[in-house]
Design an enzyme around this catalytic site. Structure first.
Site, PDB file in Angstrom:
ATOM      1  N   LYS A 180       1.373  13.237  18.690  1.00 24.10           N
ATOM      2  CA  LYS A 180       2.833  13.362  18.581  1.00 24.10           C
ATOM      3  C   LYS A 180       3.173  13.076  17.120  1.00 24.10           C
ATOM      4  CE  LYS A 180       6.443  11.629  18.285  1.00 24.10           C
ATOM      5  NZ  LYS A 180       7.297  11.862  17.086  1.00 24.10           N
ATOM      6  N   GLU A 183       8.667  14.013  13.575  1.00 24.35           N
ATOM      7  CA  GLU A 183       9.509  15.215  13.631  1.00 24.35           C
ATOM      8  C   GLU A 183      10.009  15.623  12.235  1.00 24.35           C
ATOM      9  OE1 GLU A 183       9.942  12.178  14.699  1.00 24.35           O
ATOM     10  OE2 GLU A 183      11.975  11.792  15.454  1.00 24.35           O
ATOM     11  N   CYS A 288       2.395   3.144   2.987  1.00 30.69           N
ATOM     12  CA  CYS A 288       2.367   1.801   3.582  1.00 30.69           C
ATOM     13  C   CYS A 288       1.548   0.846   2.721  1.00 30.69           C
ATOM     14  CB  CYS A 288       1.791   1.858   4.983  1.00 30.69           C
ATOM     15  SG  CYS A 288       0.108   2.450   4.979  1.00 30.69           S
ATOM     16  N   GLU A 388      11.334  -4.012   4.003  1.00 31.02           N
ATOM     17  CA  GLU A 388      10.560  -2.898   3.448  1.00 31.02           C
ATOM     18  C   GLU A 388      11.535  -1.834   2.937  1.00 31.02           C
ATOM     19  OE1 GLU A 388       8.420  -0.411   6.297  1.00 31.02           O
ATOM     20  OE2 GLU A 388       6.845  -0.087   4.812  1.00 31.02           O
TER      21      GLU A 388
END
Ligand code: NAD
Length: 503
Positions: A180, A183, A288, A388
């Site tokens: 998945k 998007e 990250c 973050e």
């Protein structure tokens, strides 16, 4: 905000070995971040499509699991060859949807390819143990077997590498995989699905389910999905971990980060400045493992800032398809969120040394631009420090000693990556021992472990106890069996209701 265009290409699902346009009626826009326009739309799965994806993956599992390891390995080898020859195609797709410069897109594919290469060694990785004659005439051996249908849910920032942290090993071990993707940049997943098919992977063994929260929830709740590898922001990682484990699944959920670089006074400050630029502004800070905070042990801060600013002035920002150092951010919403932290830092009393807002770029004025930004004297109480940011914003916090720097880093909520820059081996050794972070660099700013080690942080950067790839990845996608076997002469039978003892 650019208008949503509806007559554009629709990025489909990949189910049963073919592209299947979504039928839910729900879509999300996919942007070209350097142009600031919607370039296509992506289907967002509903319950029926989620069920169809899982049914297909489940049906394909037994035959794939039972294929010899040698044949599964051959598919991985072929995939590696095709990927290596044609990675430029996928890099262009990534740049057009994510915005990172082409060389960086190629870099992420190469790091993903490393895991494919590691997975090609699956026969060795799945070798069990064997102990002969543990009791008279009794042998014990162990084996590891595939789980079934496993899912990978990935973030926008590495549309190729992060899925490849997981699916090569999952497939090699005999699982069927549902990916998945984010998007925001969904097309690389379809490209990889087509390449896997070309490499000989049977239909249904690899599925791409396009979607949003509804798809994630569908995967988390479905009893036929046995394990989920998630990478994304900390709140969603925690949600995925808690929901998935409540539904009896094996979950590894990698979350957000706030990576610090500790600079000791004896460090080579030119190397530090180069490293800070590369690790802070590469991929527009949307990594990250990006360095977002420099912890400068005084008296180095002023000199270091001067060196960093000199280098920042040489950076070119523009359309990643052209030759430049840094592309746009992924969406306008994300760009505005990142930019808002610069204002927060200013209001909290920090000194904005270089302000990337309003930068002139080599690209369309509507692109989602934000230039490299440097903030000095950021108070550690500011949200610009504690949260973050995930953009091209590098902050400097000044400390008086090594100990103060270590305490600061250890007080943070995240524990993904960190680095120390020093020429003092003893200090580096103490740092690696005392620091509460999962991945450490010593004079290396982005210490992403190679594929045969495992990738993952501590604290709010990883929920679950298994990291990505390496031996931990092999374990995550398999479960162990121990077999105790006796082939005896029948004369050795006899009744004994006592607990089996070895003799
Ligand atoms: P995100 O959390 O918004 O999305 C990640 C995935 O979760 C996507 O597939 C998305 O569709 C899905 N999702 C989003 N909202 C959801 C919800 N409410 N419920 C269920 N699913 C949801 O993350 P992102 O913005 O795509 O990626 C950036 C984040 O990922 C940063 O925080 C970054 O640090 C982190 N990241 C971490 C690592 C790591 O190794 N620790 C690696 C890459 C990125």
């Amino acid at each position: 905000m650019p208008a949503i265009v509806t007559d554009l290409a629709l990025v489909a699902h990949w189910i049963d070995g073919k592209e299947q346009p979504g039928t839910s009626g729900r879509t999300a826009p996919v942007f070209d971040p350097a142009l600031g326009t919607v370039s296509k739309n992506v289907s967002l799965a509903d319950q029926a499509e989620i069920a169809a994806a899982i049914t297909s993956a489940k049906a394909a599992f037994p035959a794939w699991r039972d294929l010899s390891m040698a044949k599964r390995q051959q598919v991985l080898f072929s995939f590696r060859e095709l990927l290596n020859a044609r990675k430029g195609e996928m890099a262009e797709i990534i740049t057009s949807e994510h915005g990172k410069v082409l060389s960086d897109a190629l870099g992420e594919i190469s790091r993903g390819q490393e895991v494919v290469e590691f997975a090609c060694g699956i026969p060795h990785l799945l070798k069990g143990d064997y102990s002969e004659n543990v009791s008279t005439g009794v042998d014990v051996y162990s084996t590891r077997q595939a789980l079934g249908v496993v899912a990978v849910i990935s973030p926008f920032n590495f549309p190729a590498m992060v899925p490849m942290w997981f699916f090569p090993l999952a497939l090699a071990a005999g699982n069927s995989v549902i990916l998945k993707p984010s998007e925001k940049d969904p097309s690389a997943a379809i490209w990889m699905a087509k390449l896997l098919q070309e490499a000989g992977l049977p239909d249904g063994v690899f599925t791409v389910l396009q979607g949003d929260k509804e798809s994630v929830d569908g995967l988390l709740e479905h009893p036929d999905v046995k394990a989920i590898s998630f990478v994304g922001s900390t709140p969603i990682a925690q949600y995925v971990y808690e929901t998935g484990t409540r539904h009896g699944k094996r979950i590894q959920a990698l979350g957000g980060a706030k990576n610090h670089m500790l600079v000791l006074p004896d460090a080579d400050l030119d190397l530090v400045a180069d490293s800070a630029i590369n690790a802070g502004f590469g991929s527009a800070g949307e990594r990250c493992m990006a360095i977002s905070v420099i912890v400068a042990v005084e008296p180095v801060a002023d000199v270091l800032i001067e060196k960093i600013v000199t280098r920042m002035n040489t950076l070119t920002v523009g359309d990643g398809r052209r030759s430049c150092d840094m592309g746009p951010l992924v969406t306008e919403v994300h760009r505005d969120k990142v930019a808002s932290y610069i204002e927060i830092a200013k209001e909290d009393g920090a000194n904005i040394v270089v302000d990337g807002r309003g930068i002139e770029v080599d690209g369309d004025p509507n692109g989602f631009w934000l230039g490299p930004t440097l903030i000095d004297a950021l108070p550690v109480t500011s949200k610009a420090y504690t949260e973050e940011i995930f953009g091209p914003v590098l902050s400097v916090v000044r400390v008086a000693s090594f100990e103060e720097g270590v305490d600061l880093i250890n007080s943070g909520a995240f524990g993904n990556g960190t680095a120390i820059f020093t020429n003092d081996g003893g200090a580096a050794r103490r740092f690696q021992n005392e620091i509460e972070v999962g991945m450490i660099g010593i004079n290396v700013p982005i210490p992403v472990p190679v594929s045969y080690f495992s990738f993952g942080g501590w604290k709010n950067s990883l929920f679950g106890d298994t990291k990505a790839h390496g031996v931990e990845g092999v374990h995550f996608f398999t479960r162990g069996k121990a077999i105790t076997s006796r082939w005896l002469d029948p004369s050795h039978g006899g009744i004994n209701l006592g607990f089996p003892e070895n003799n």
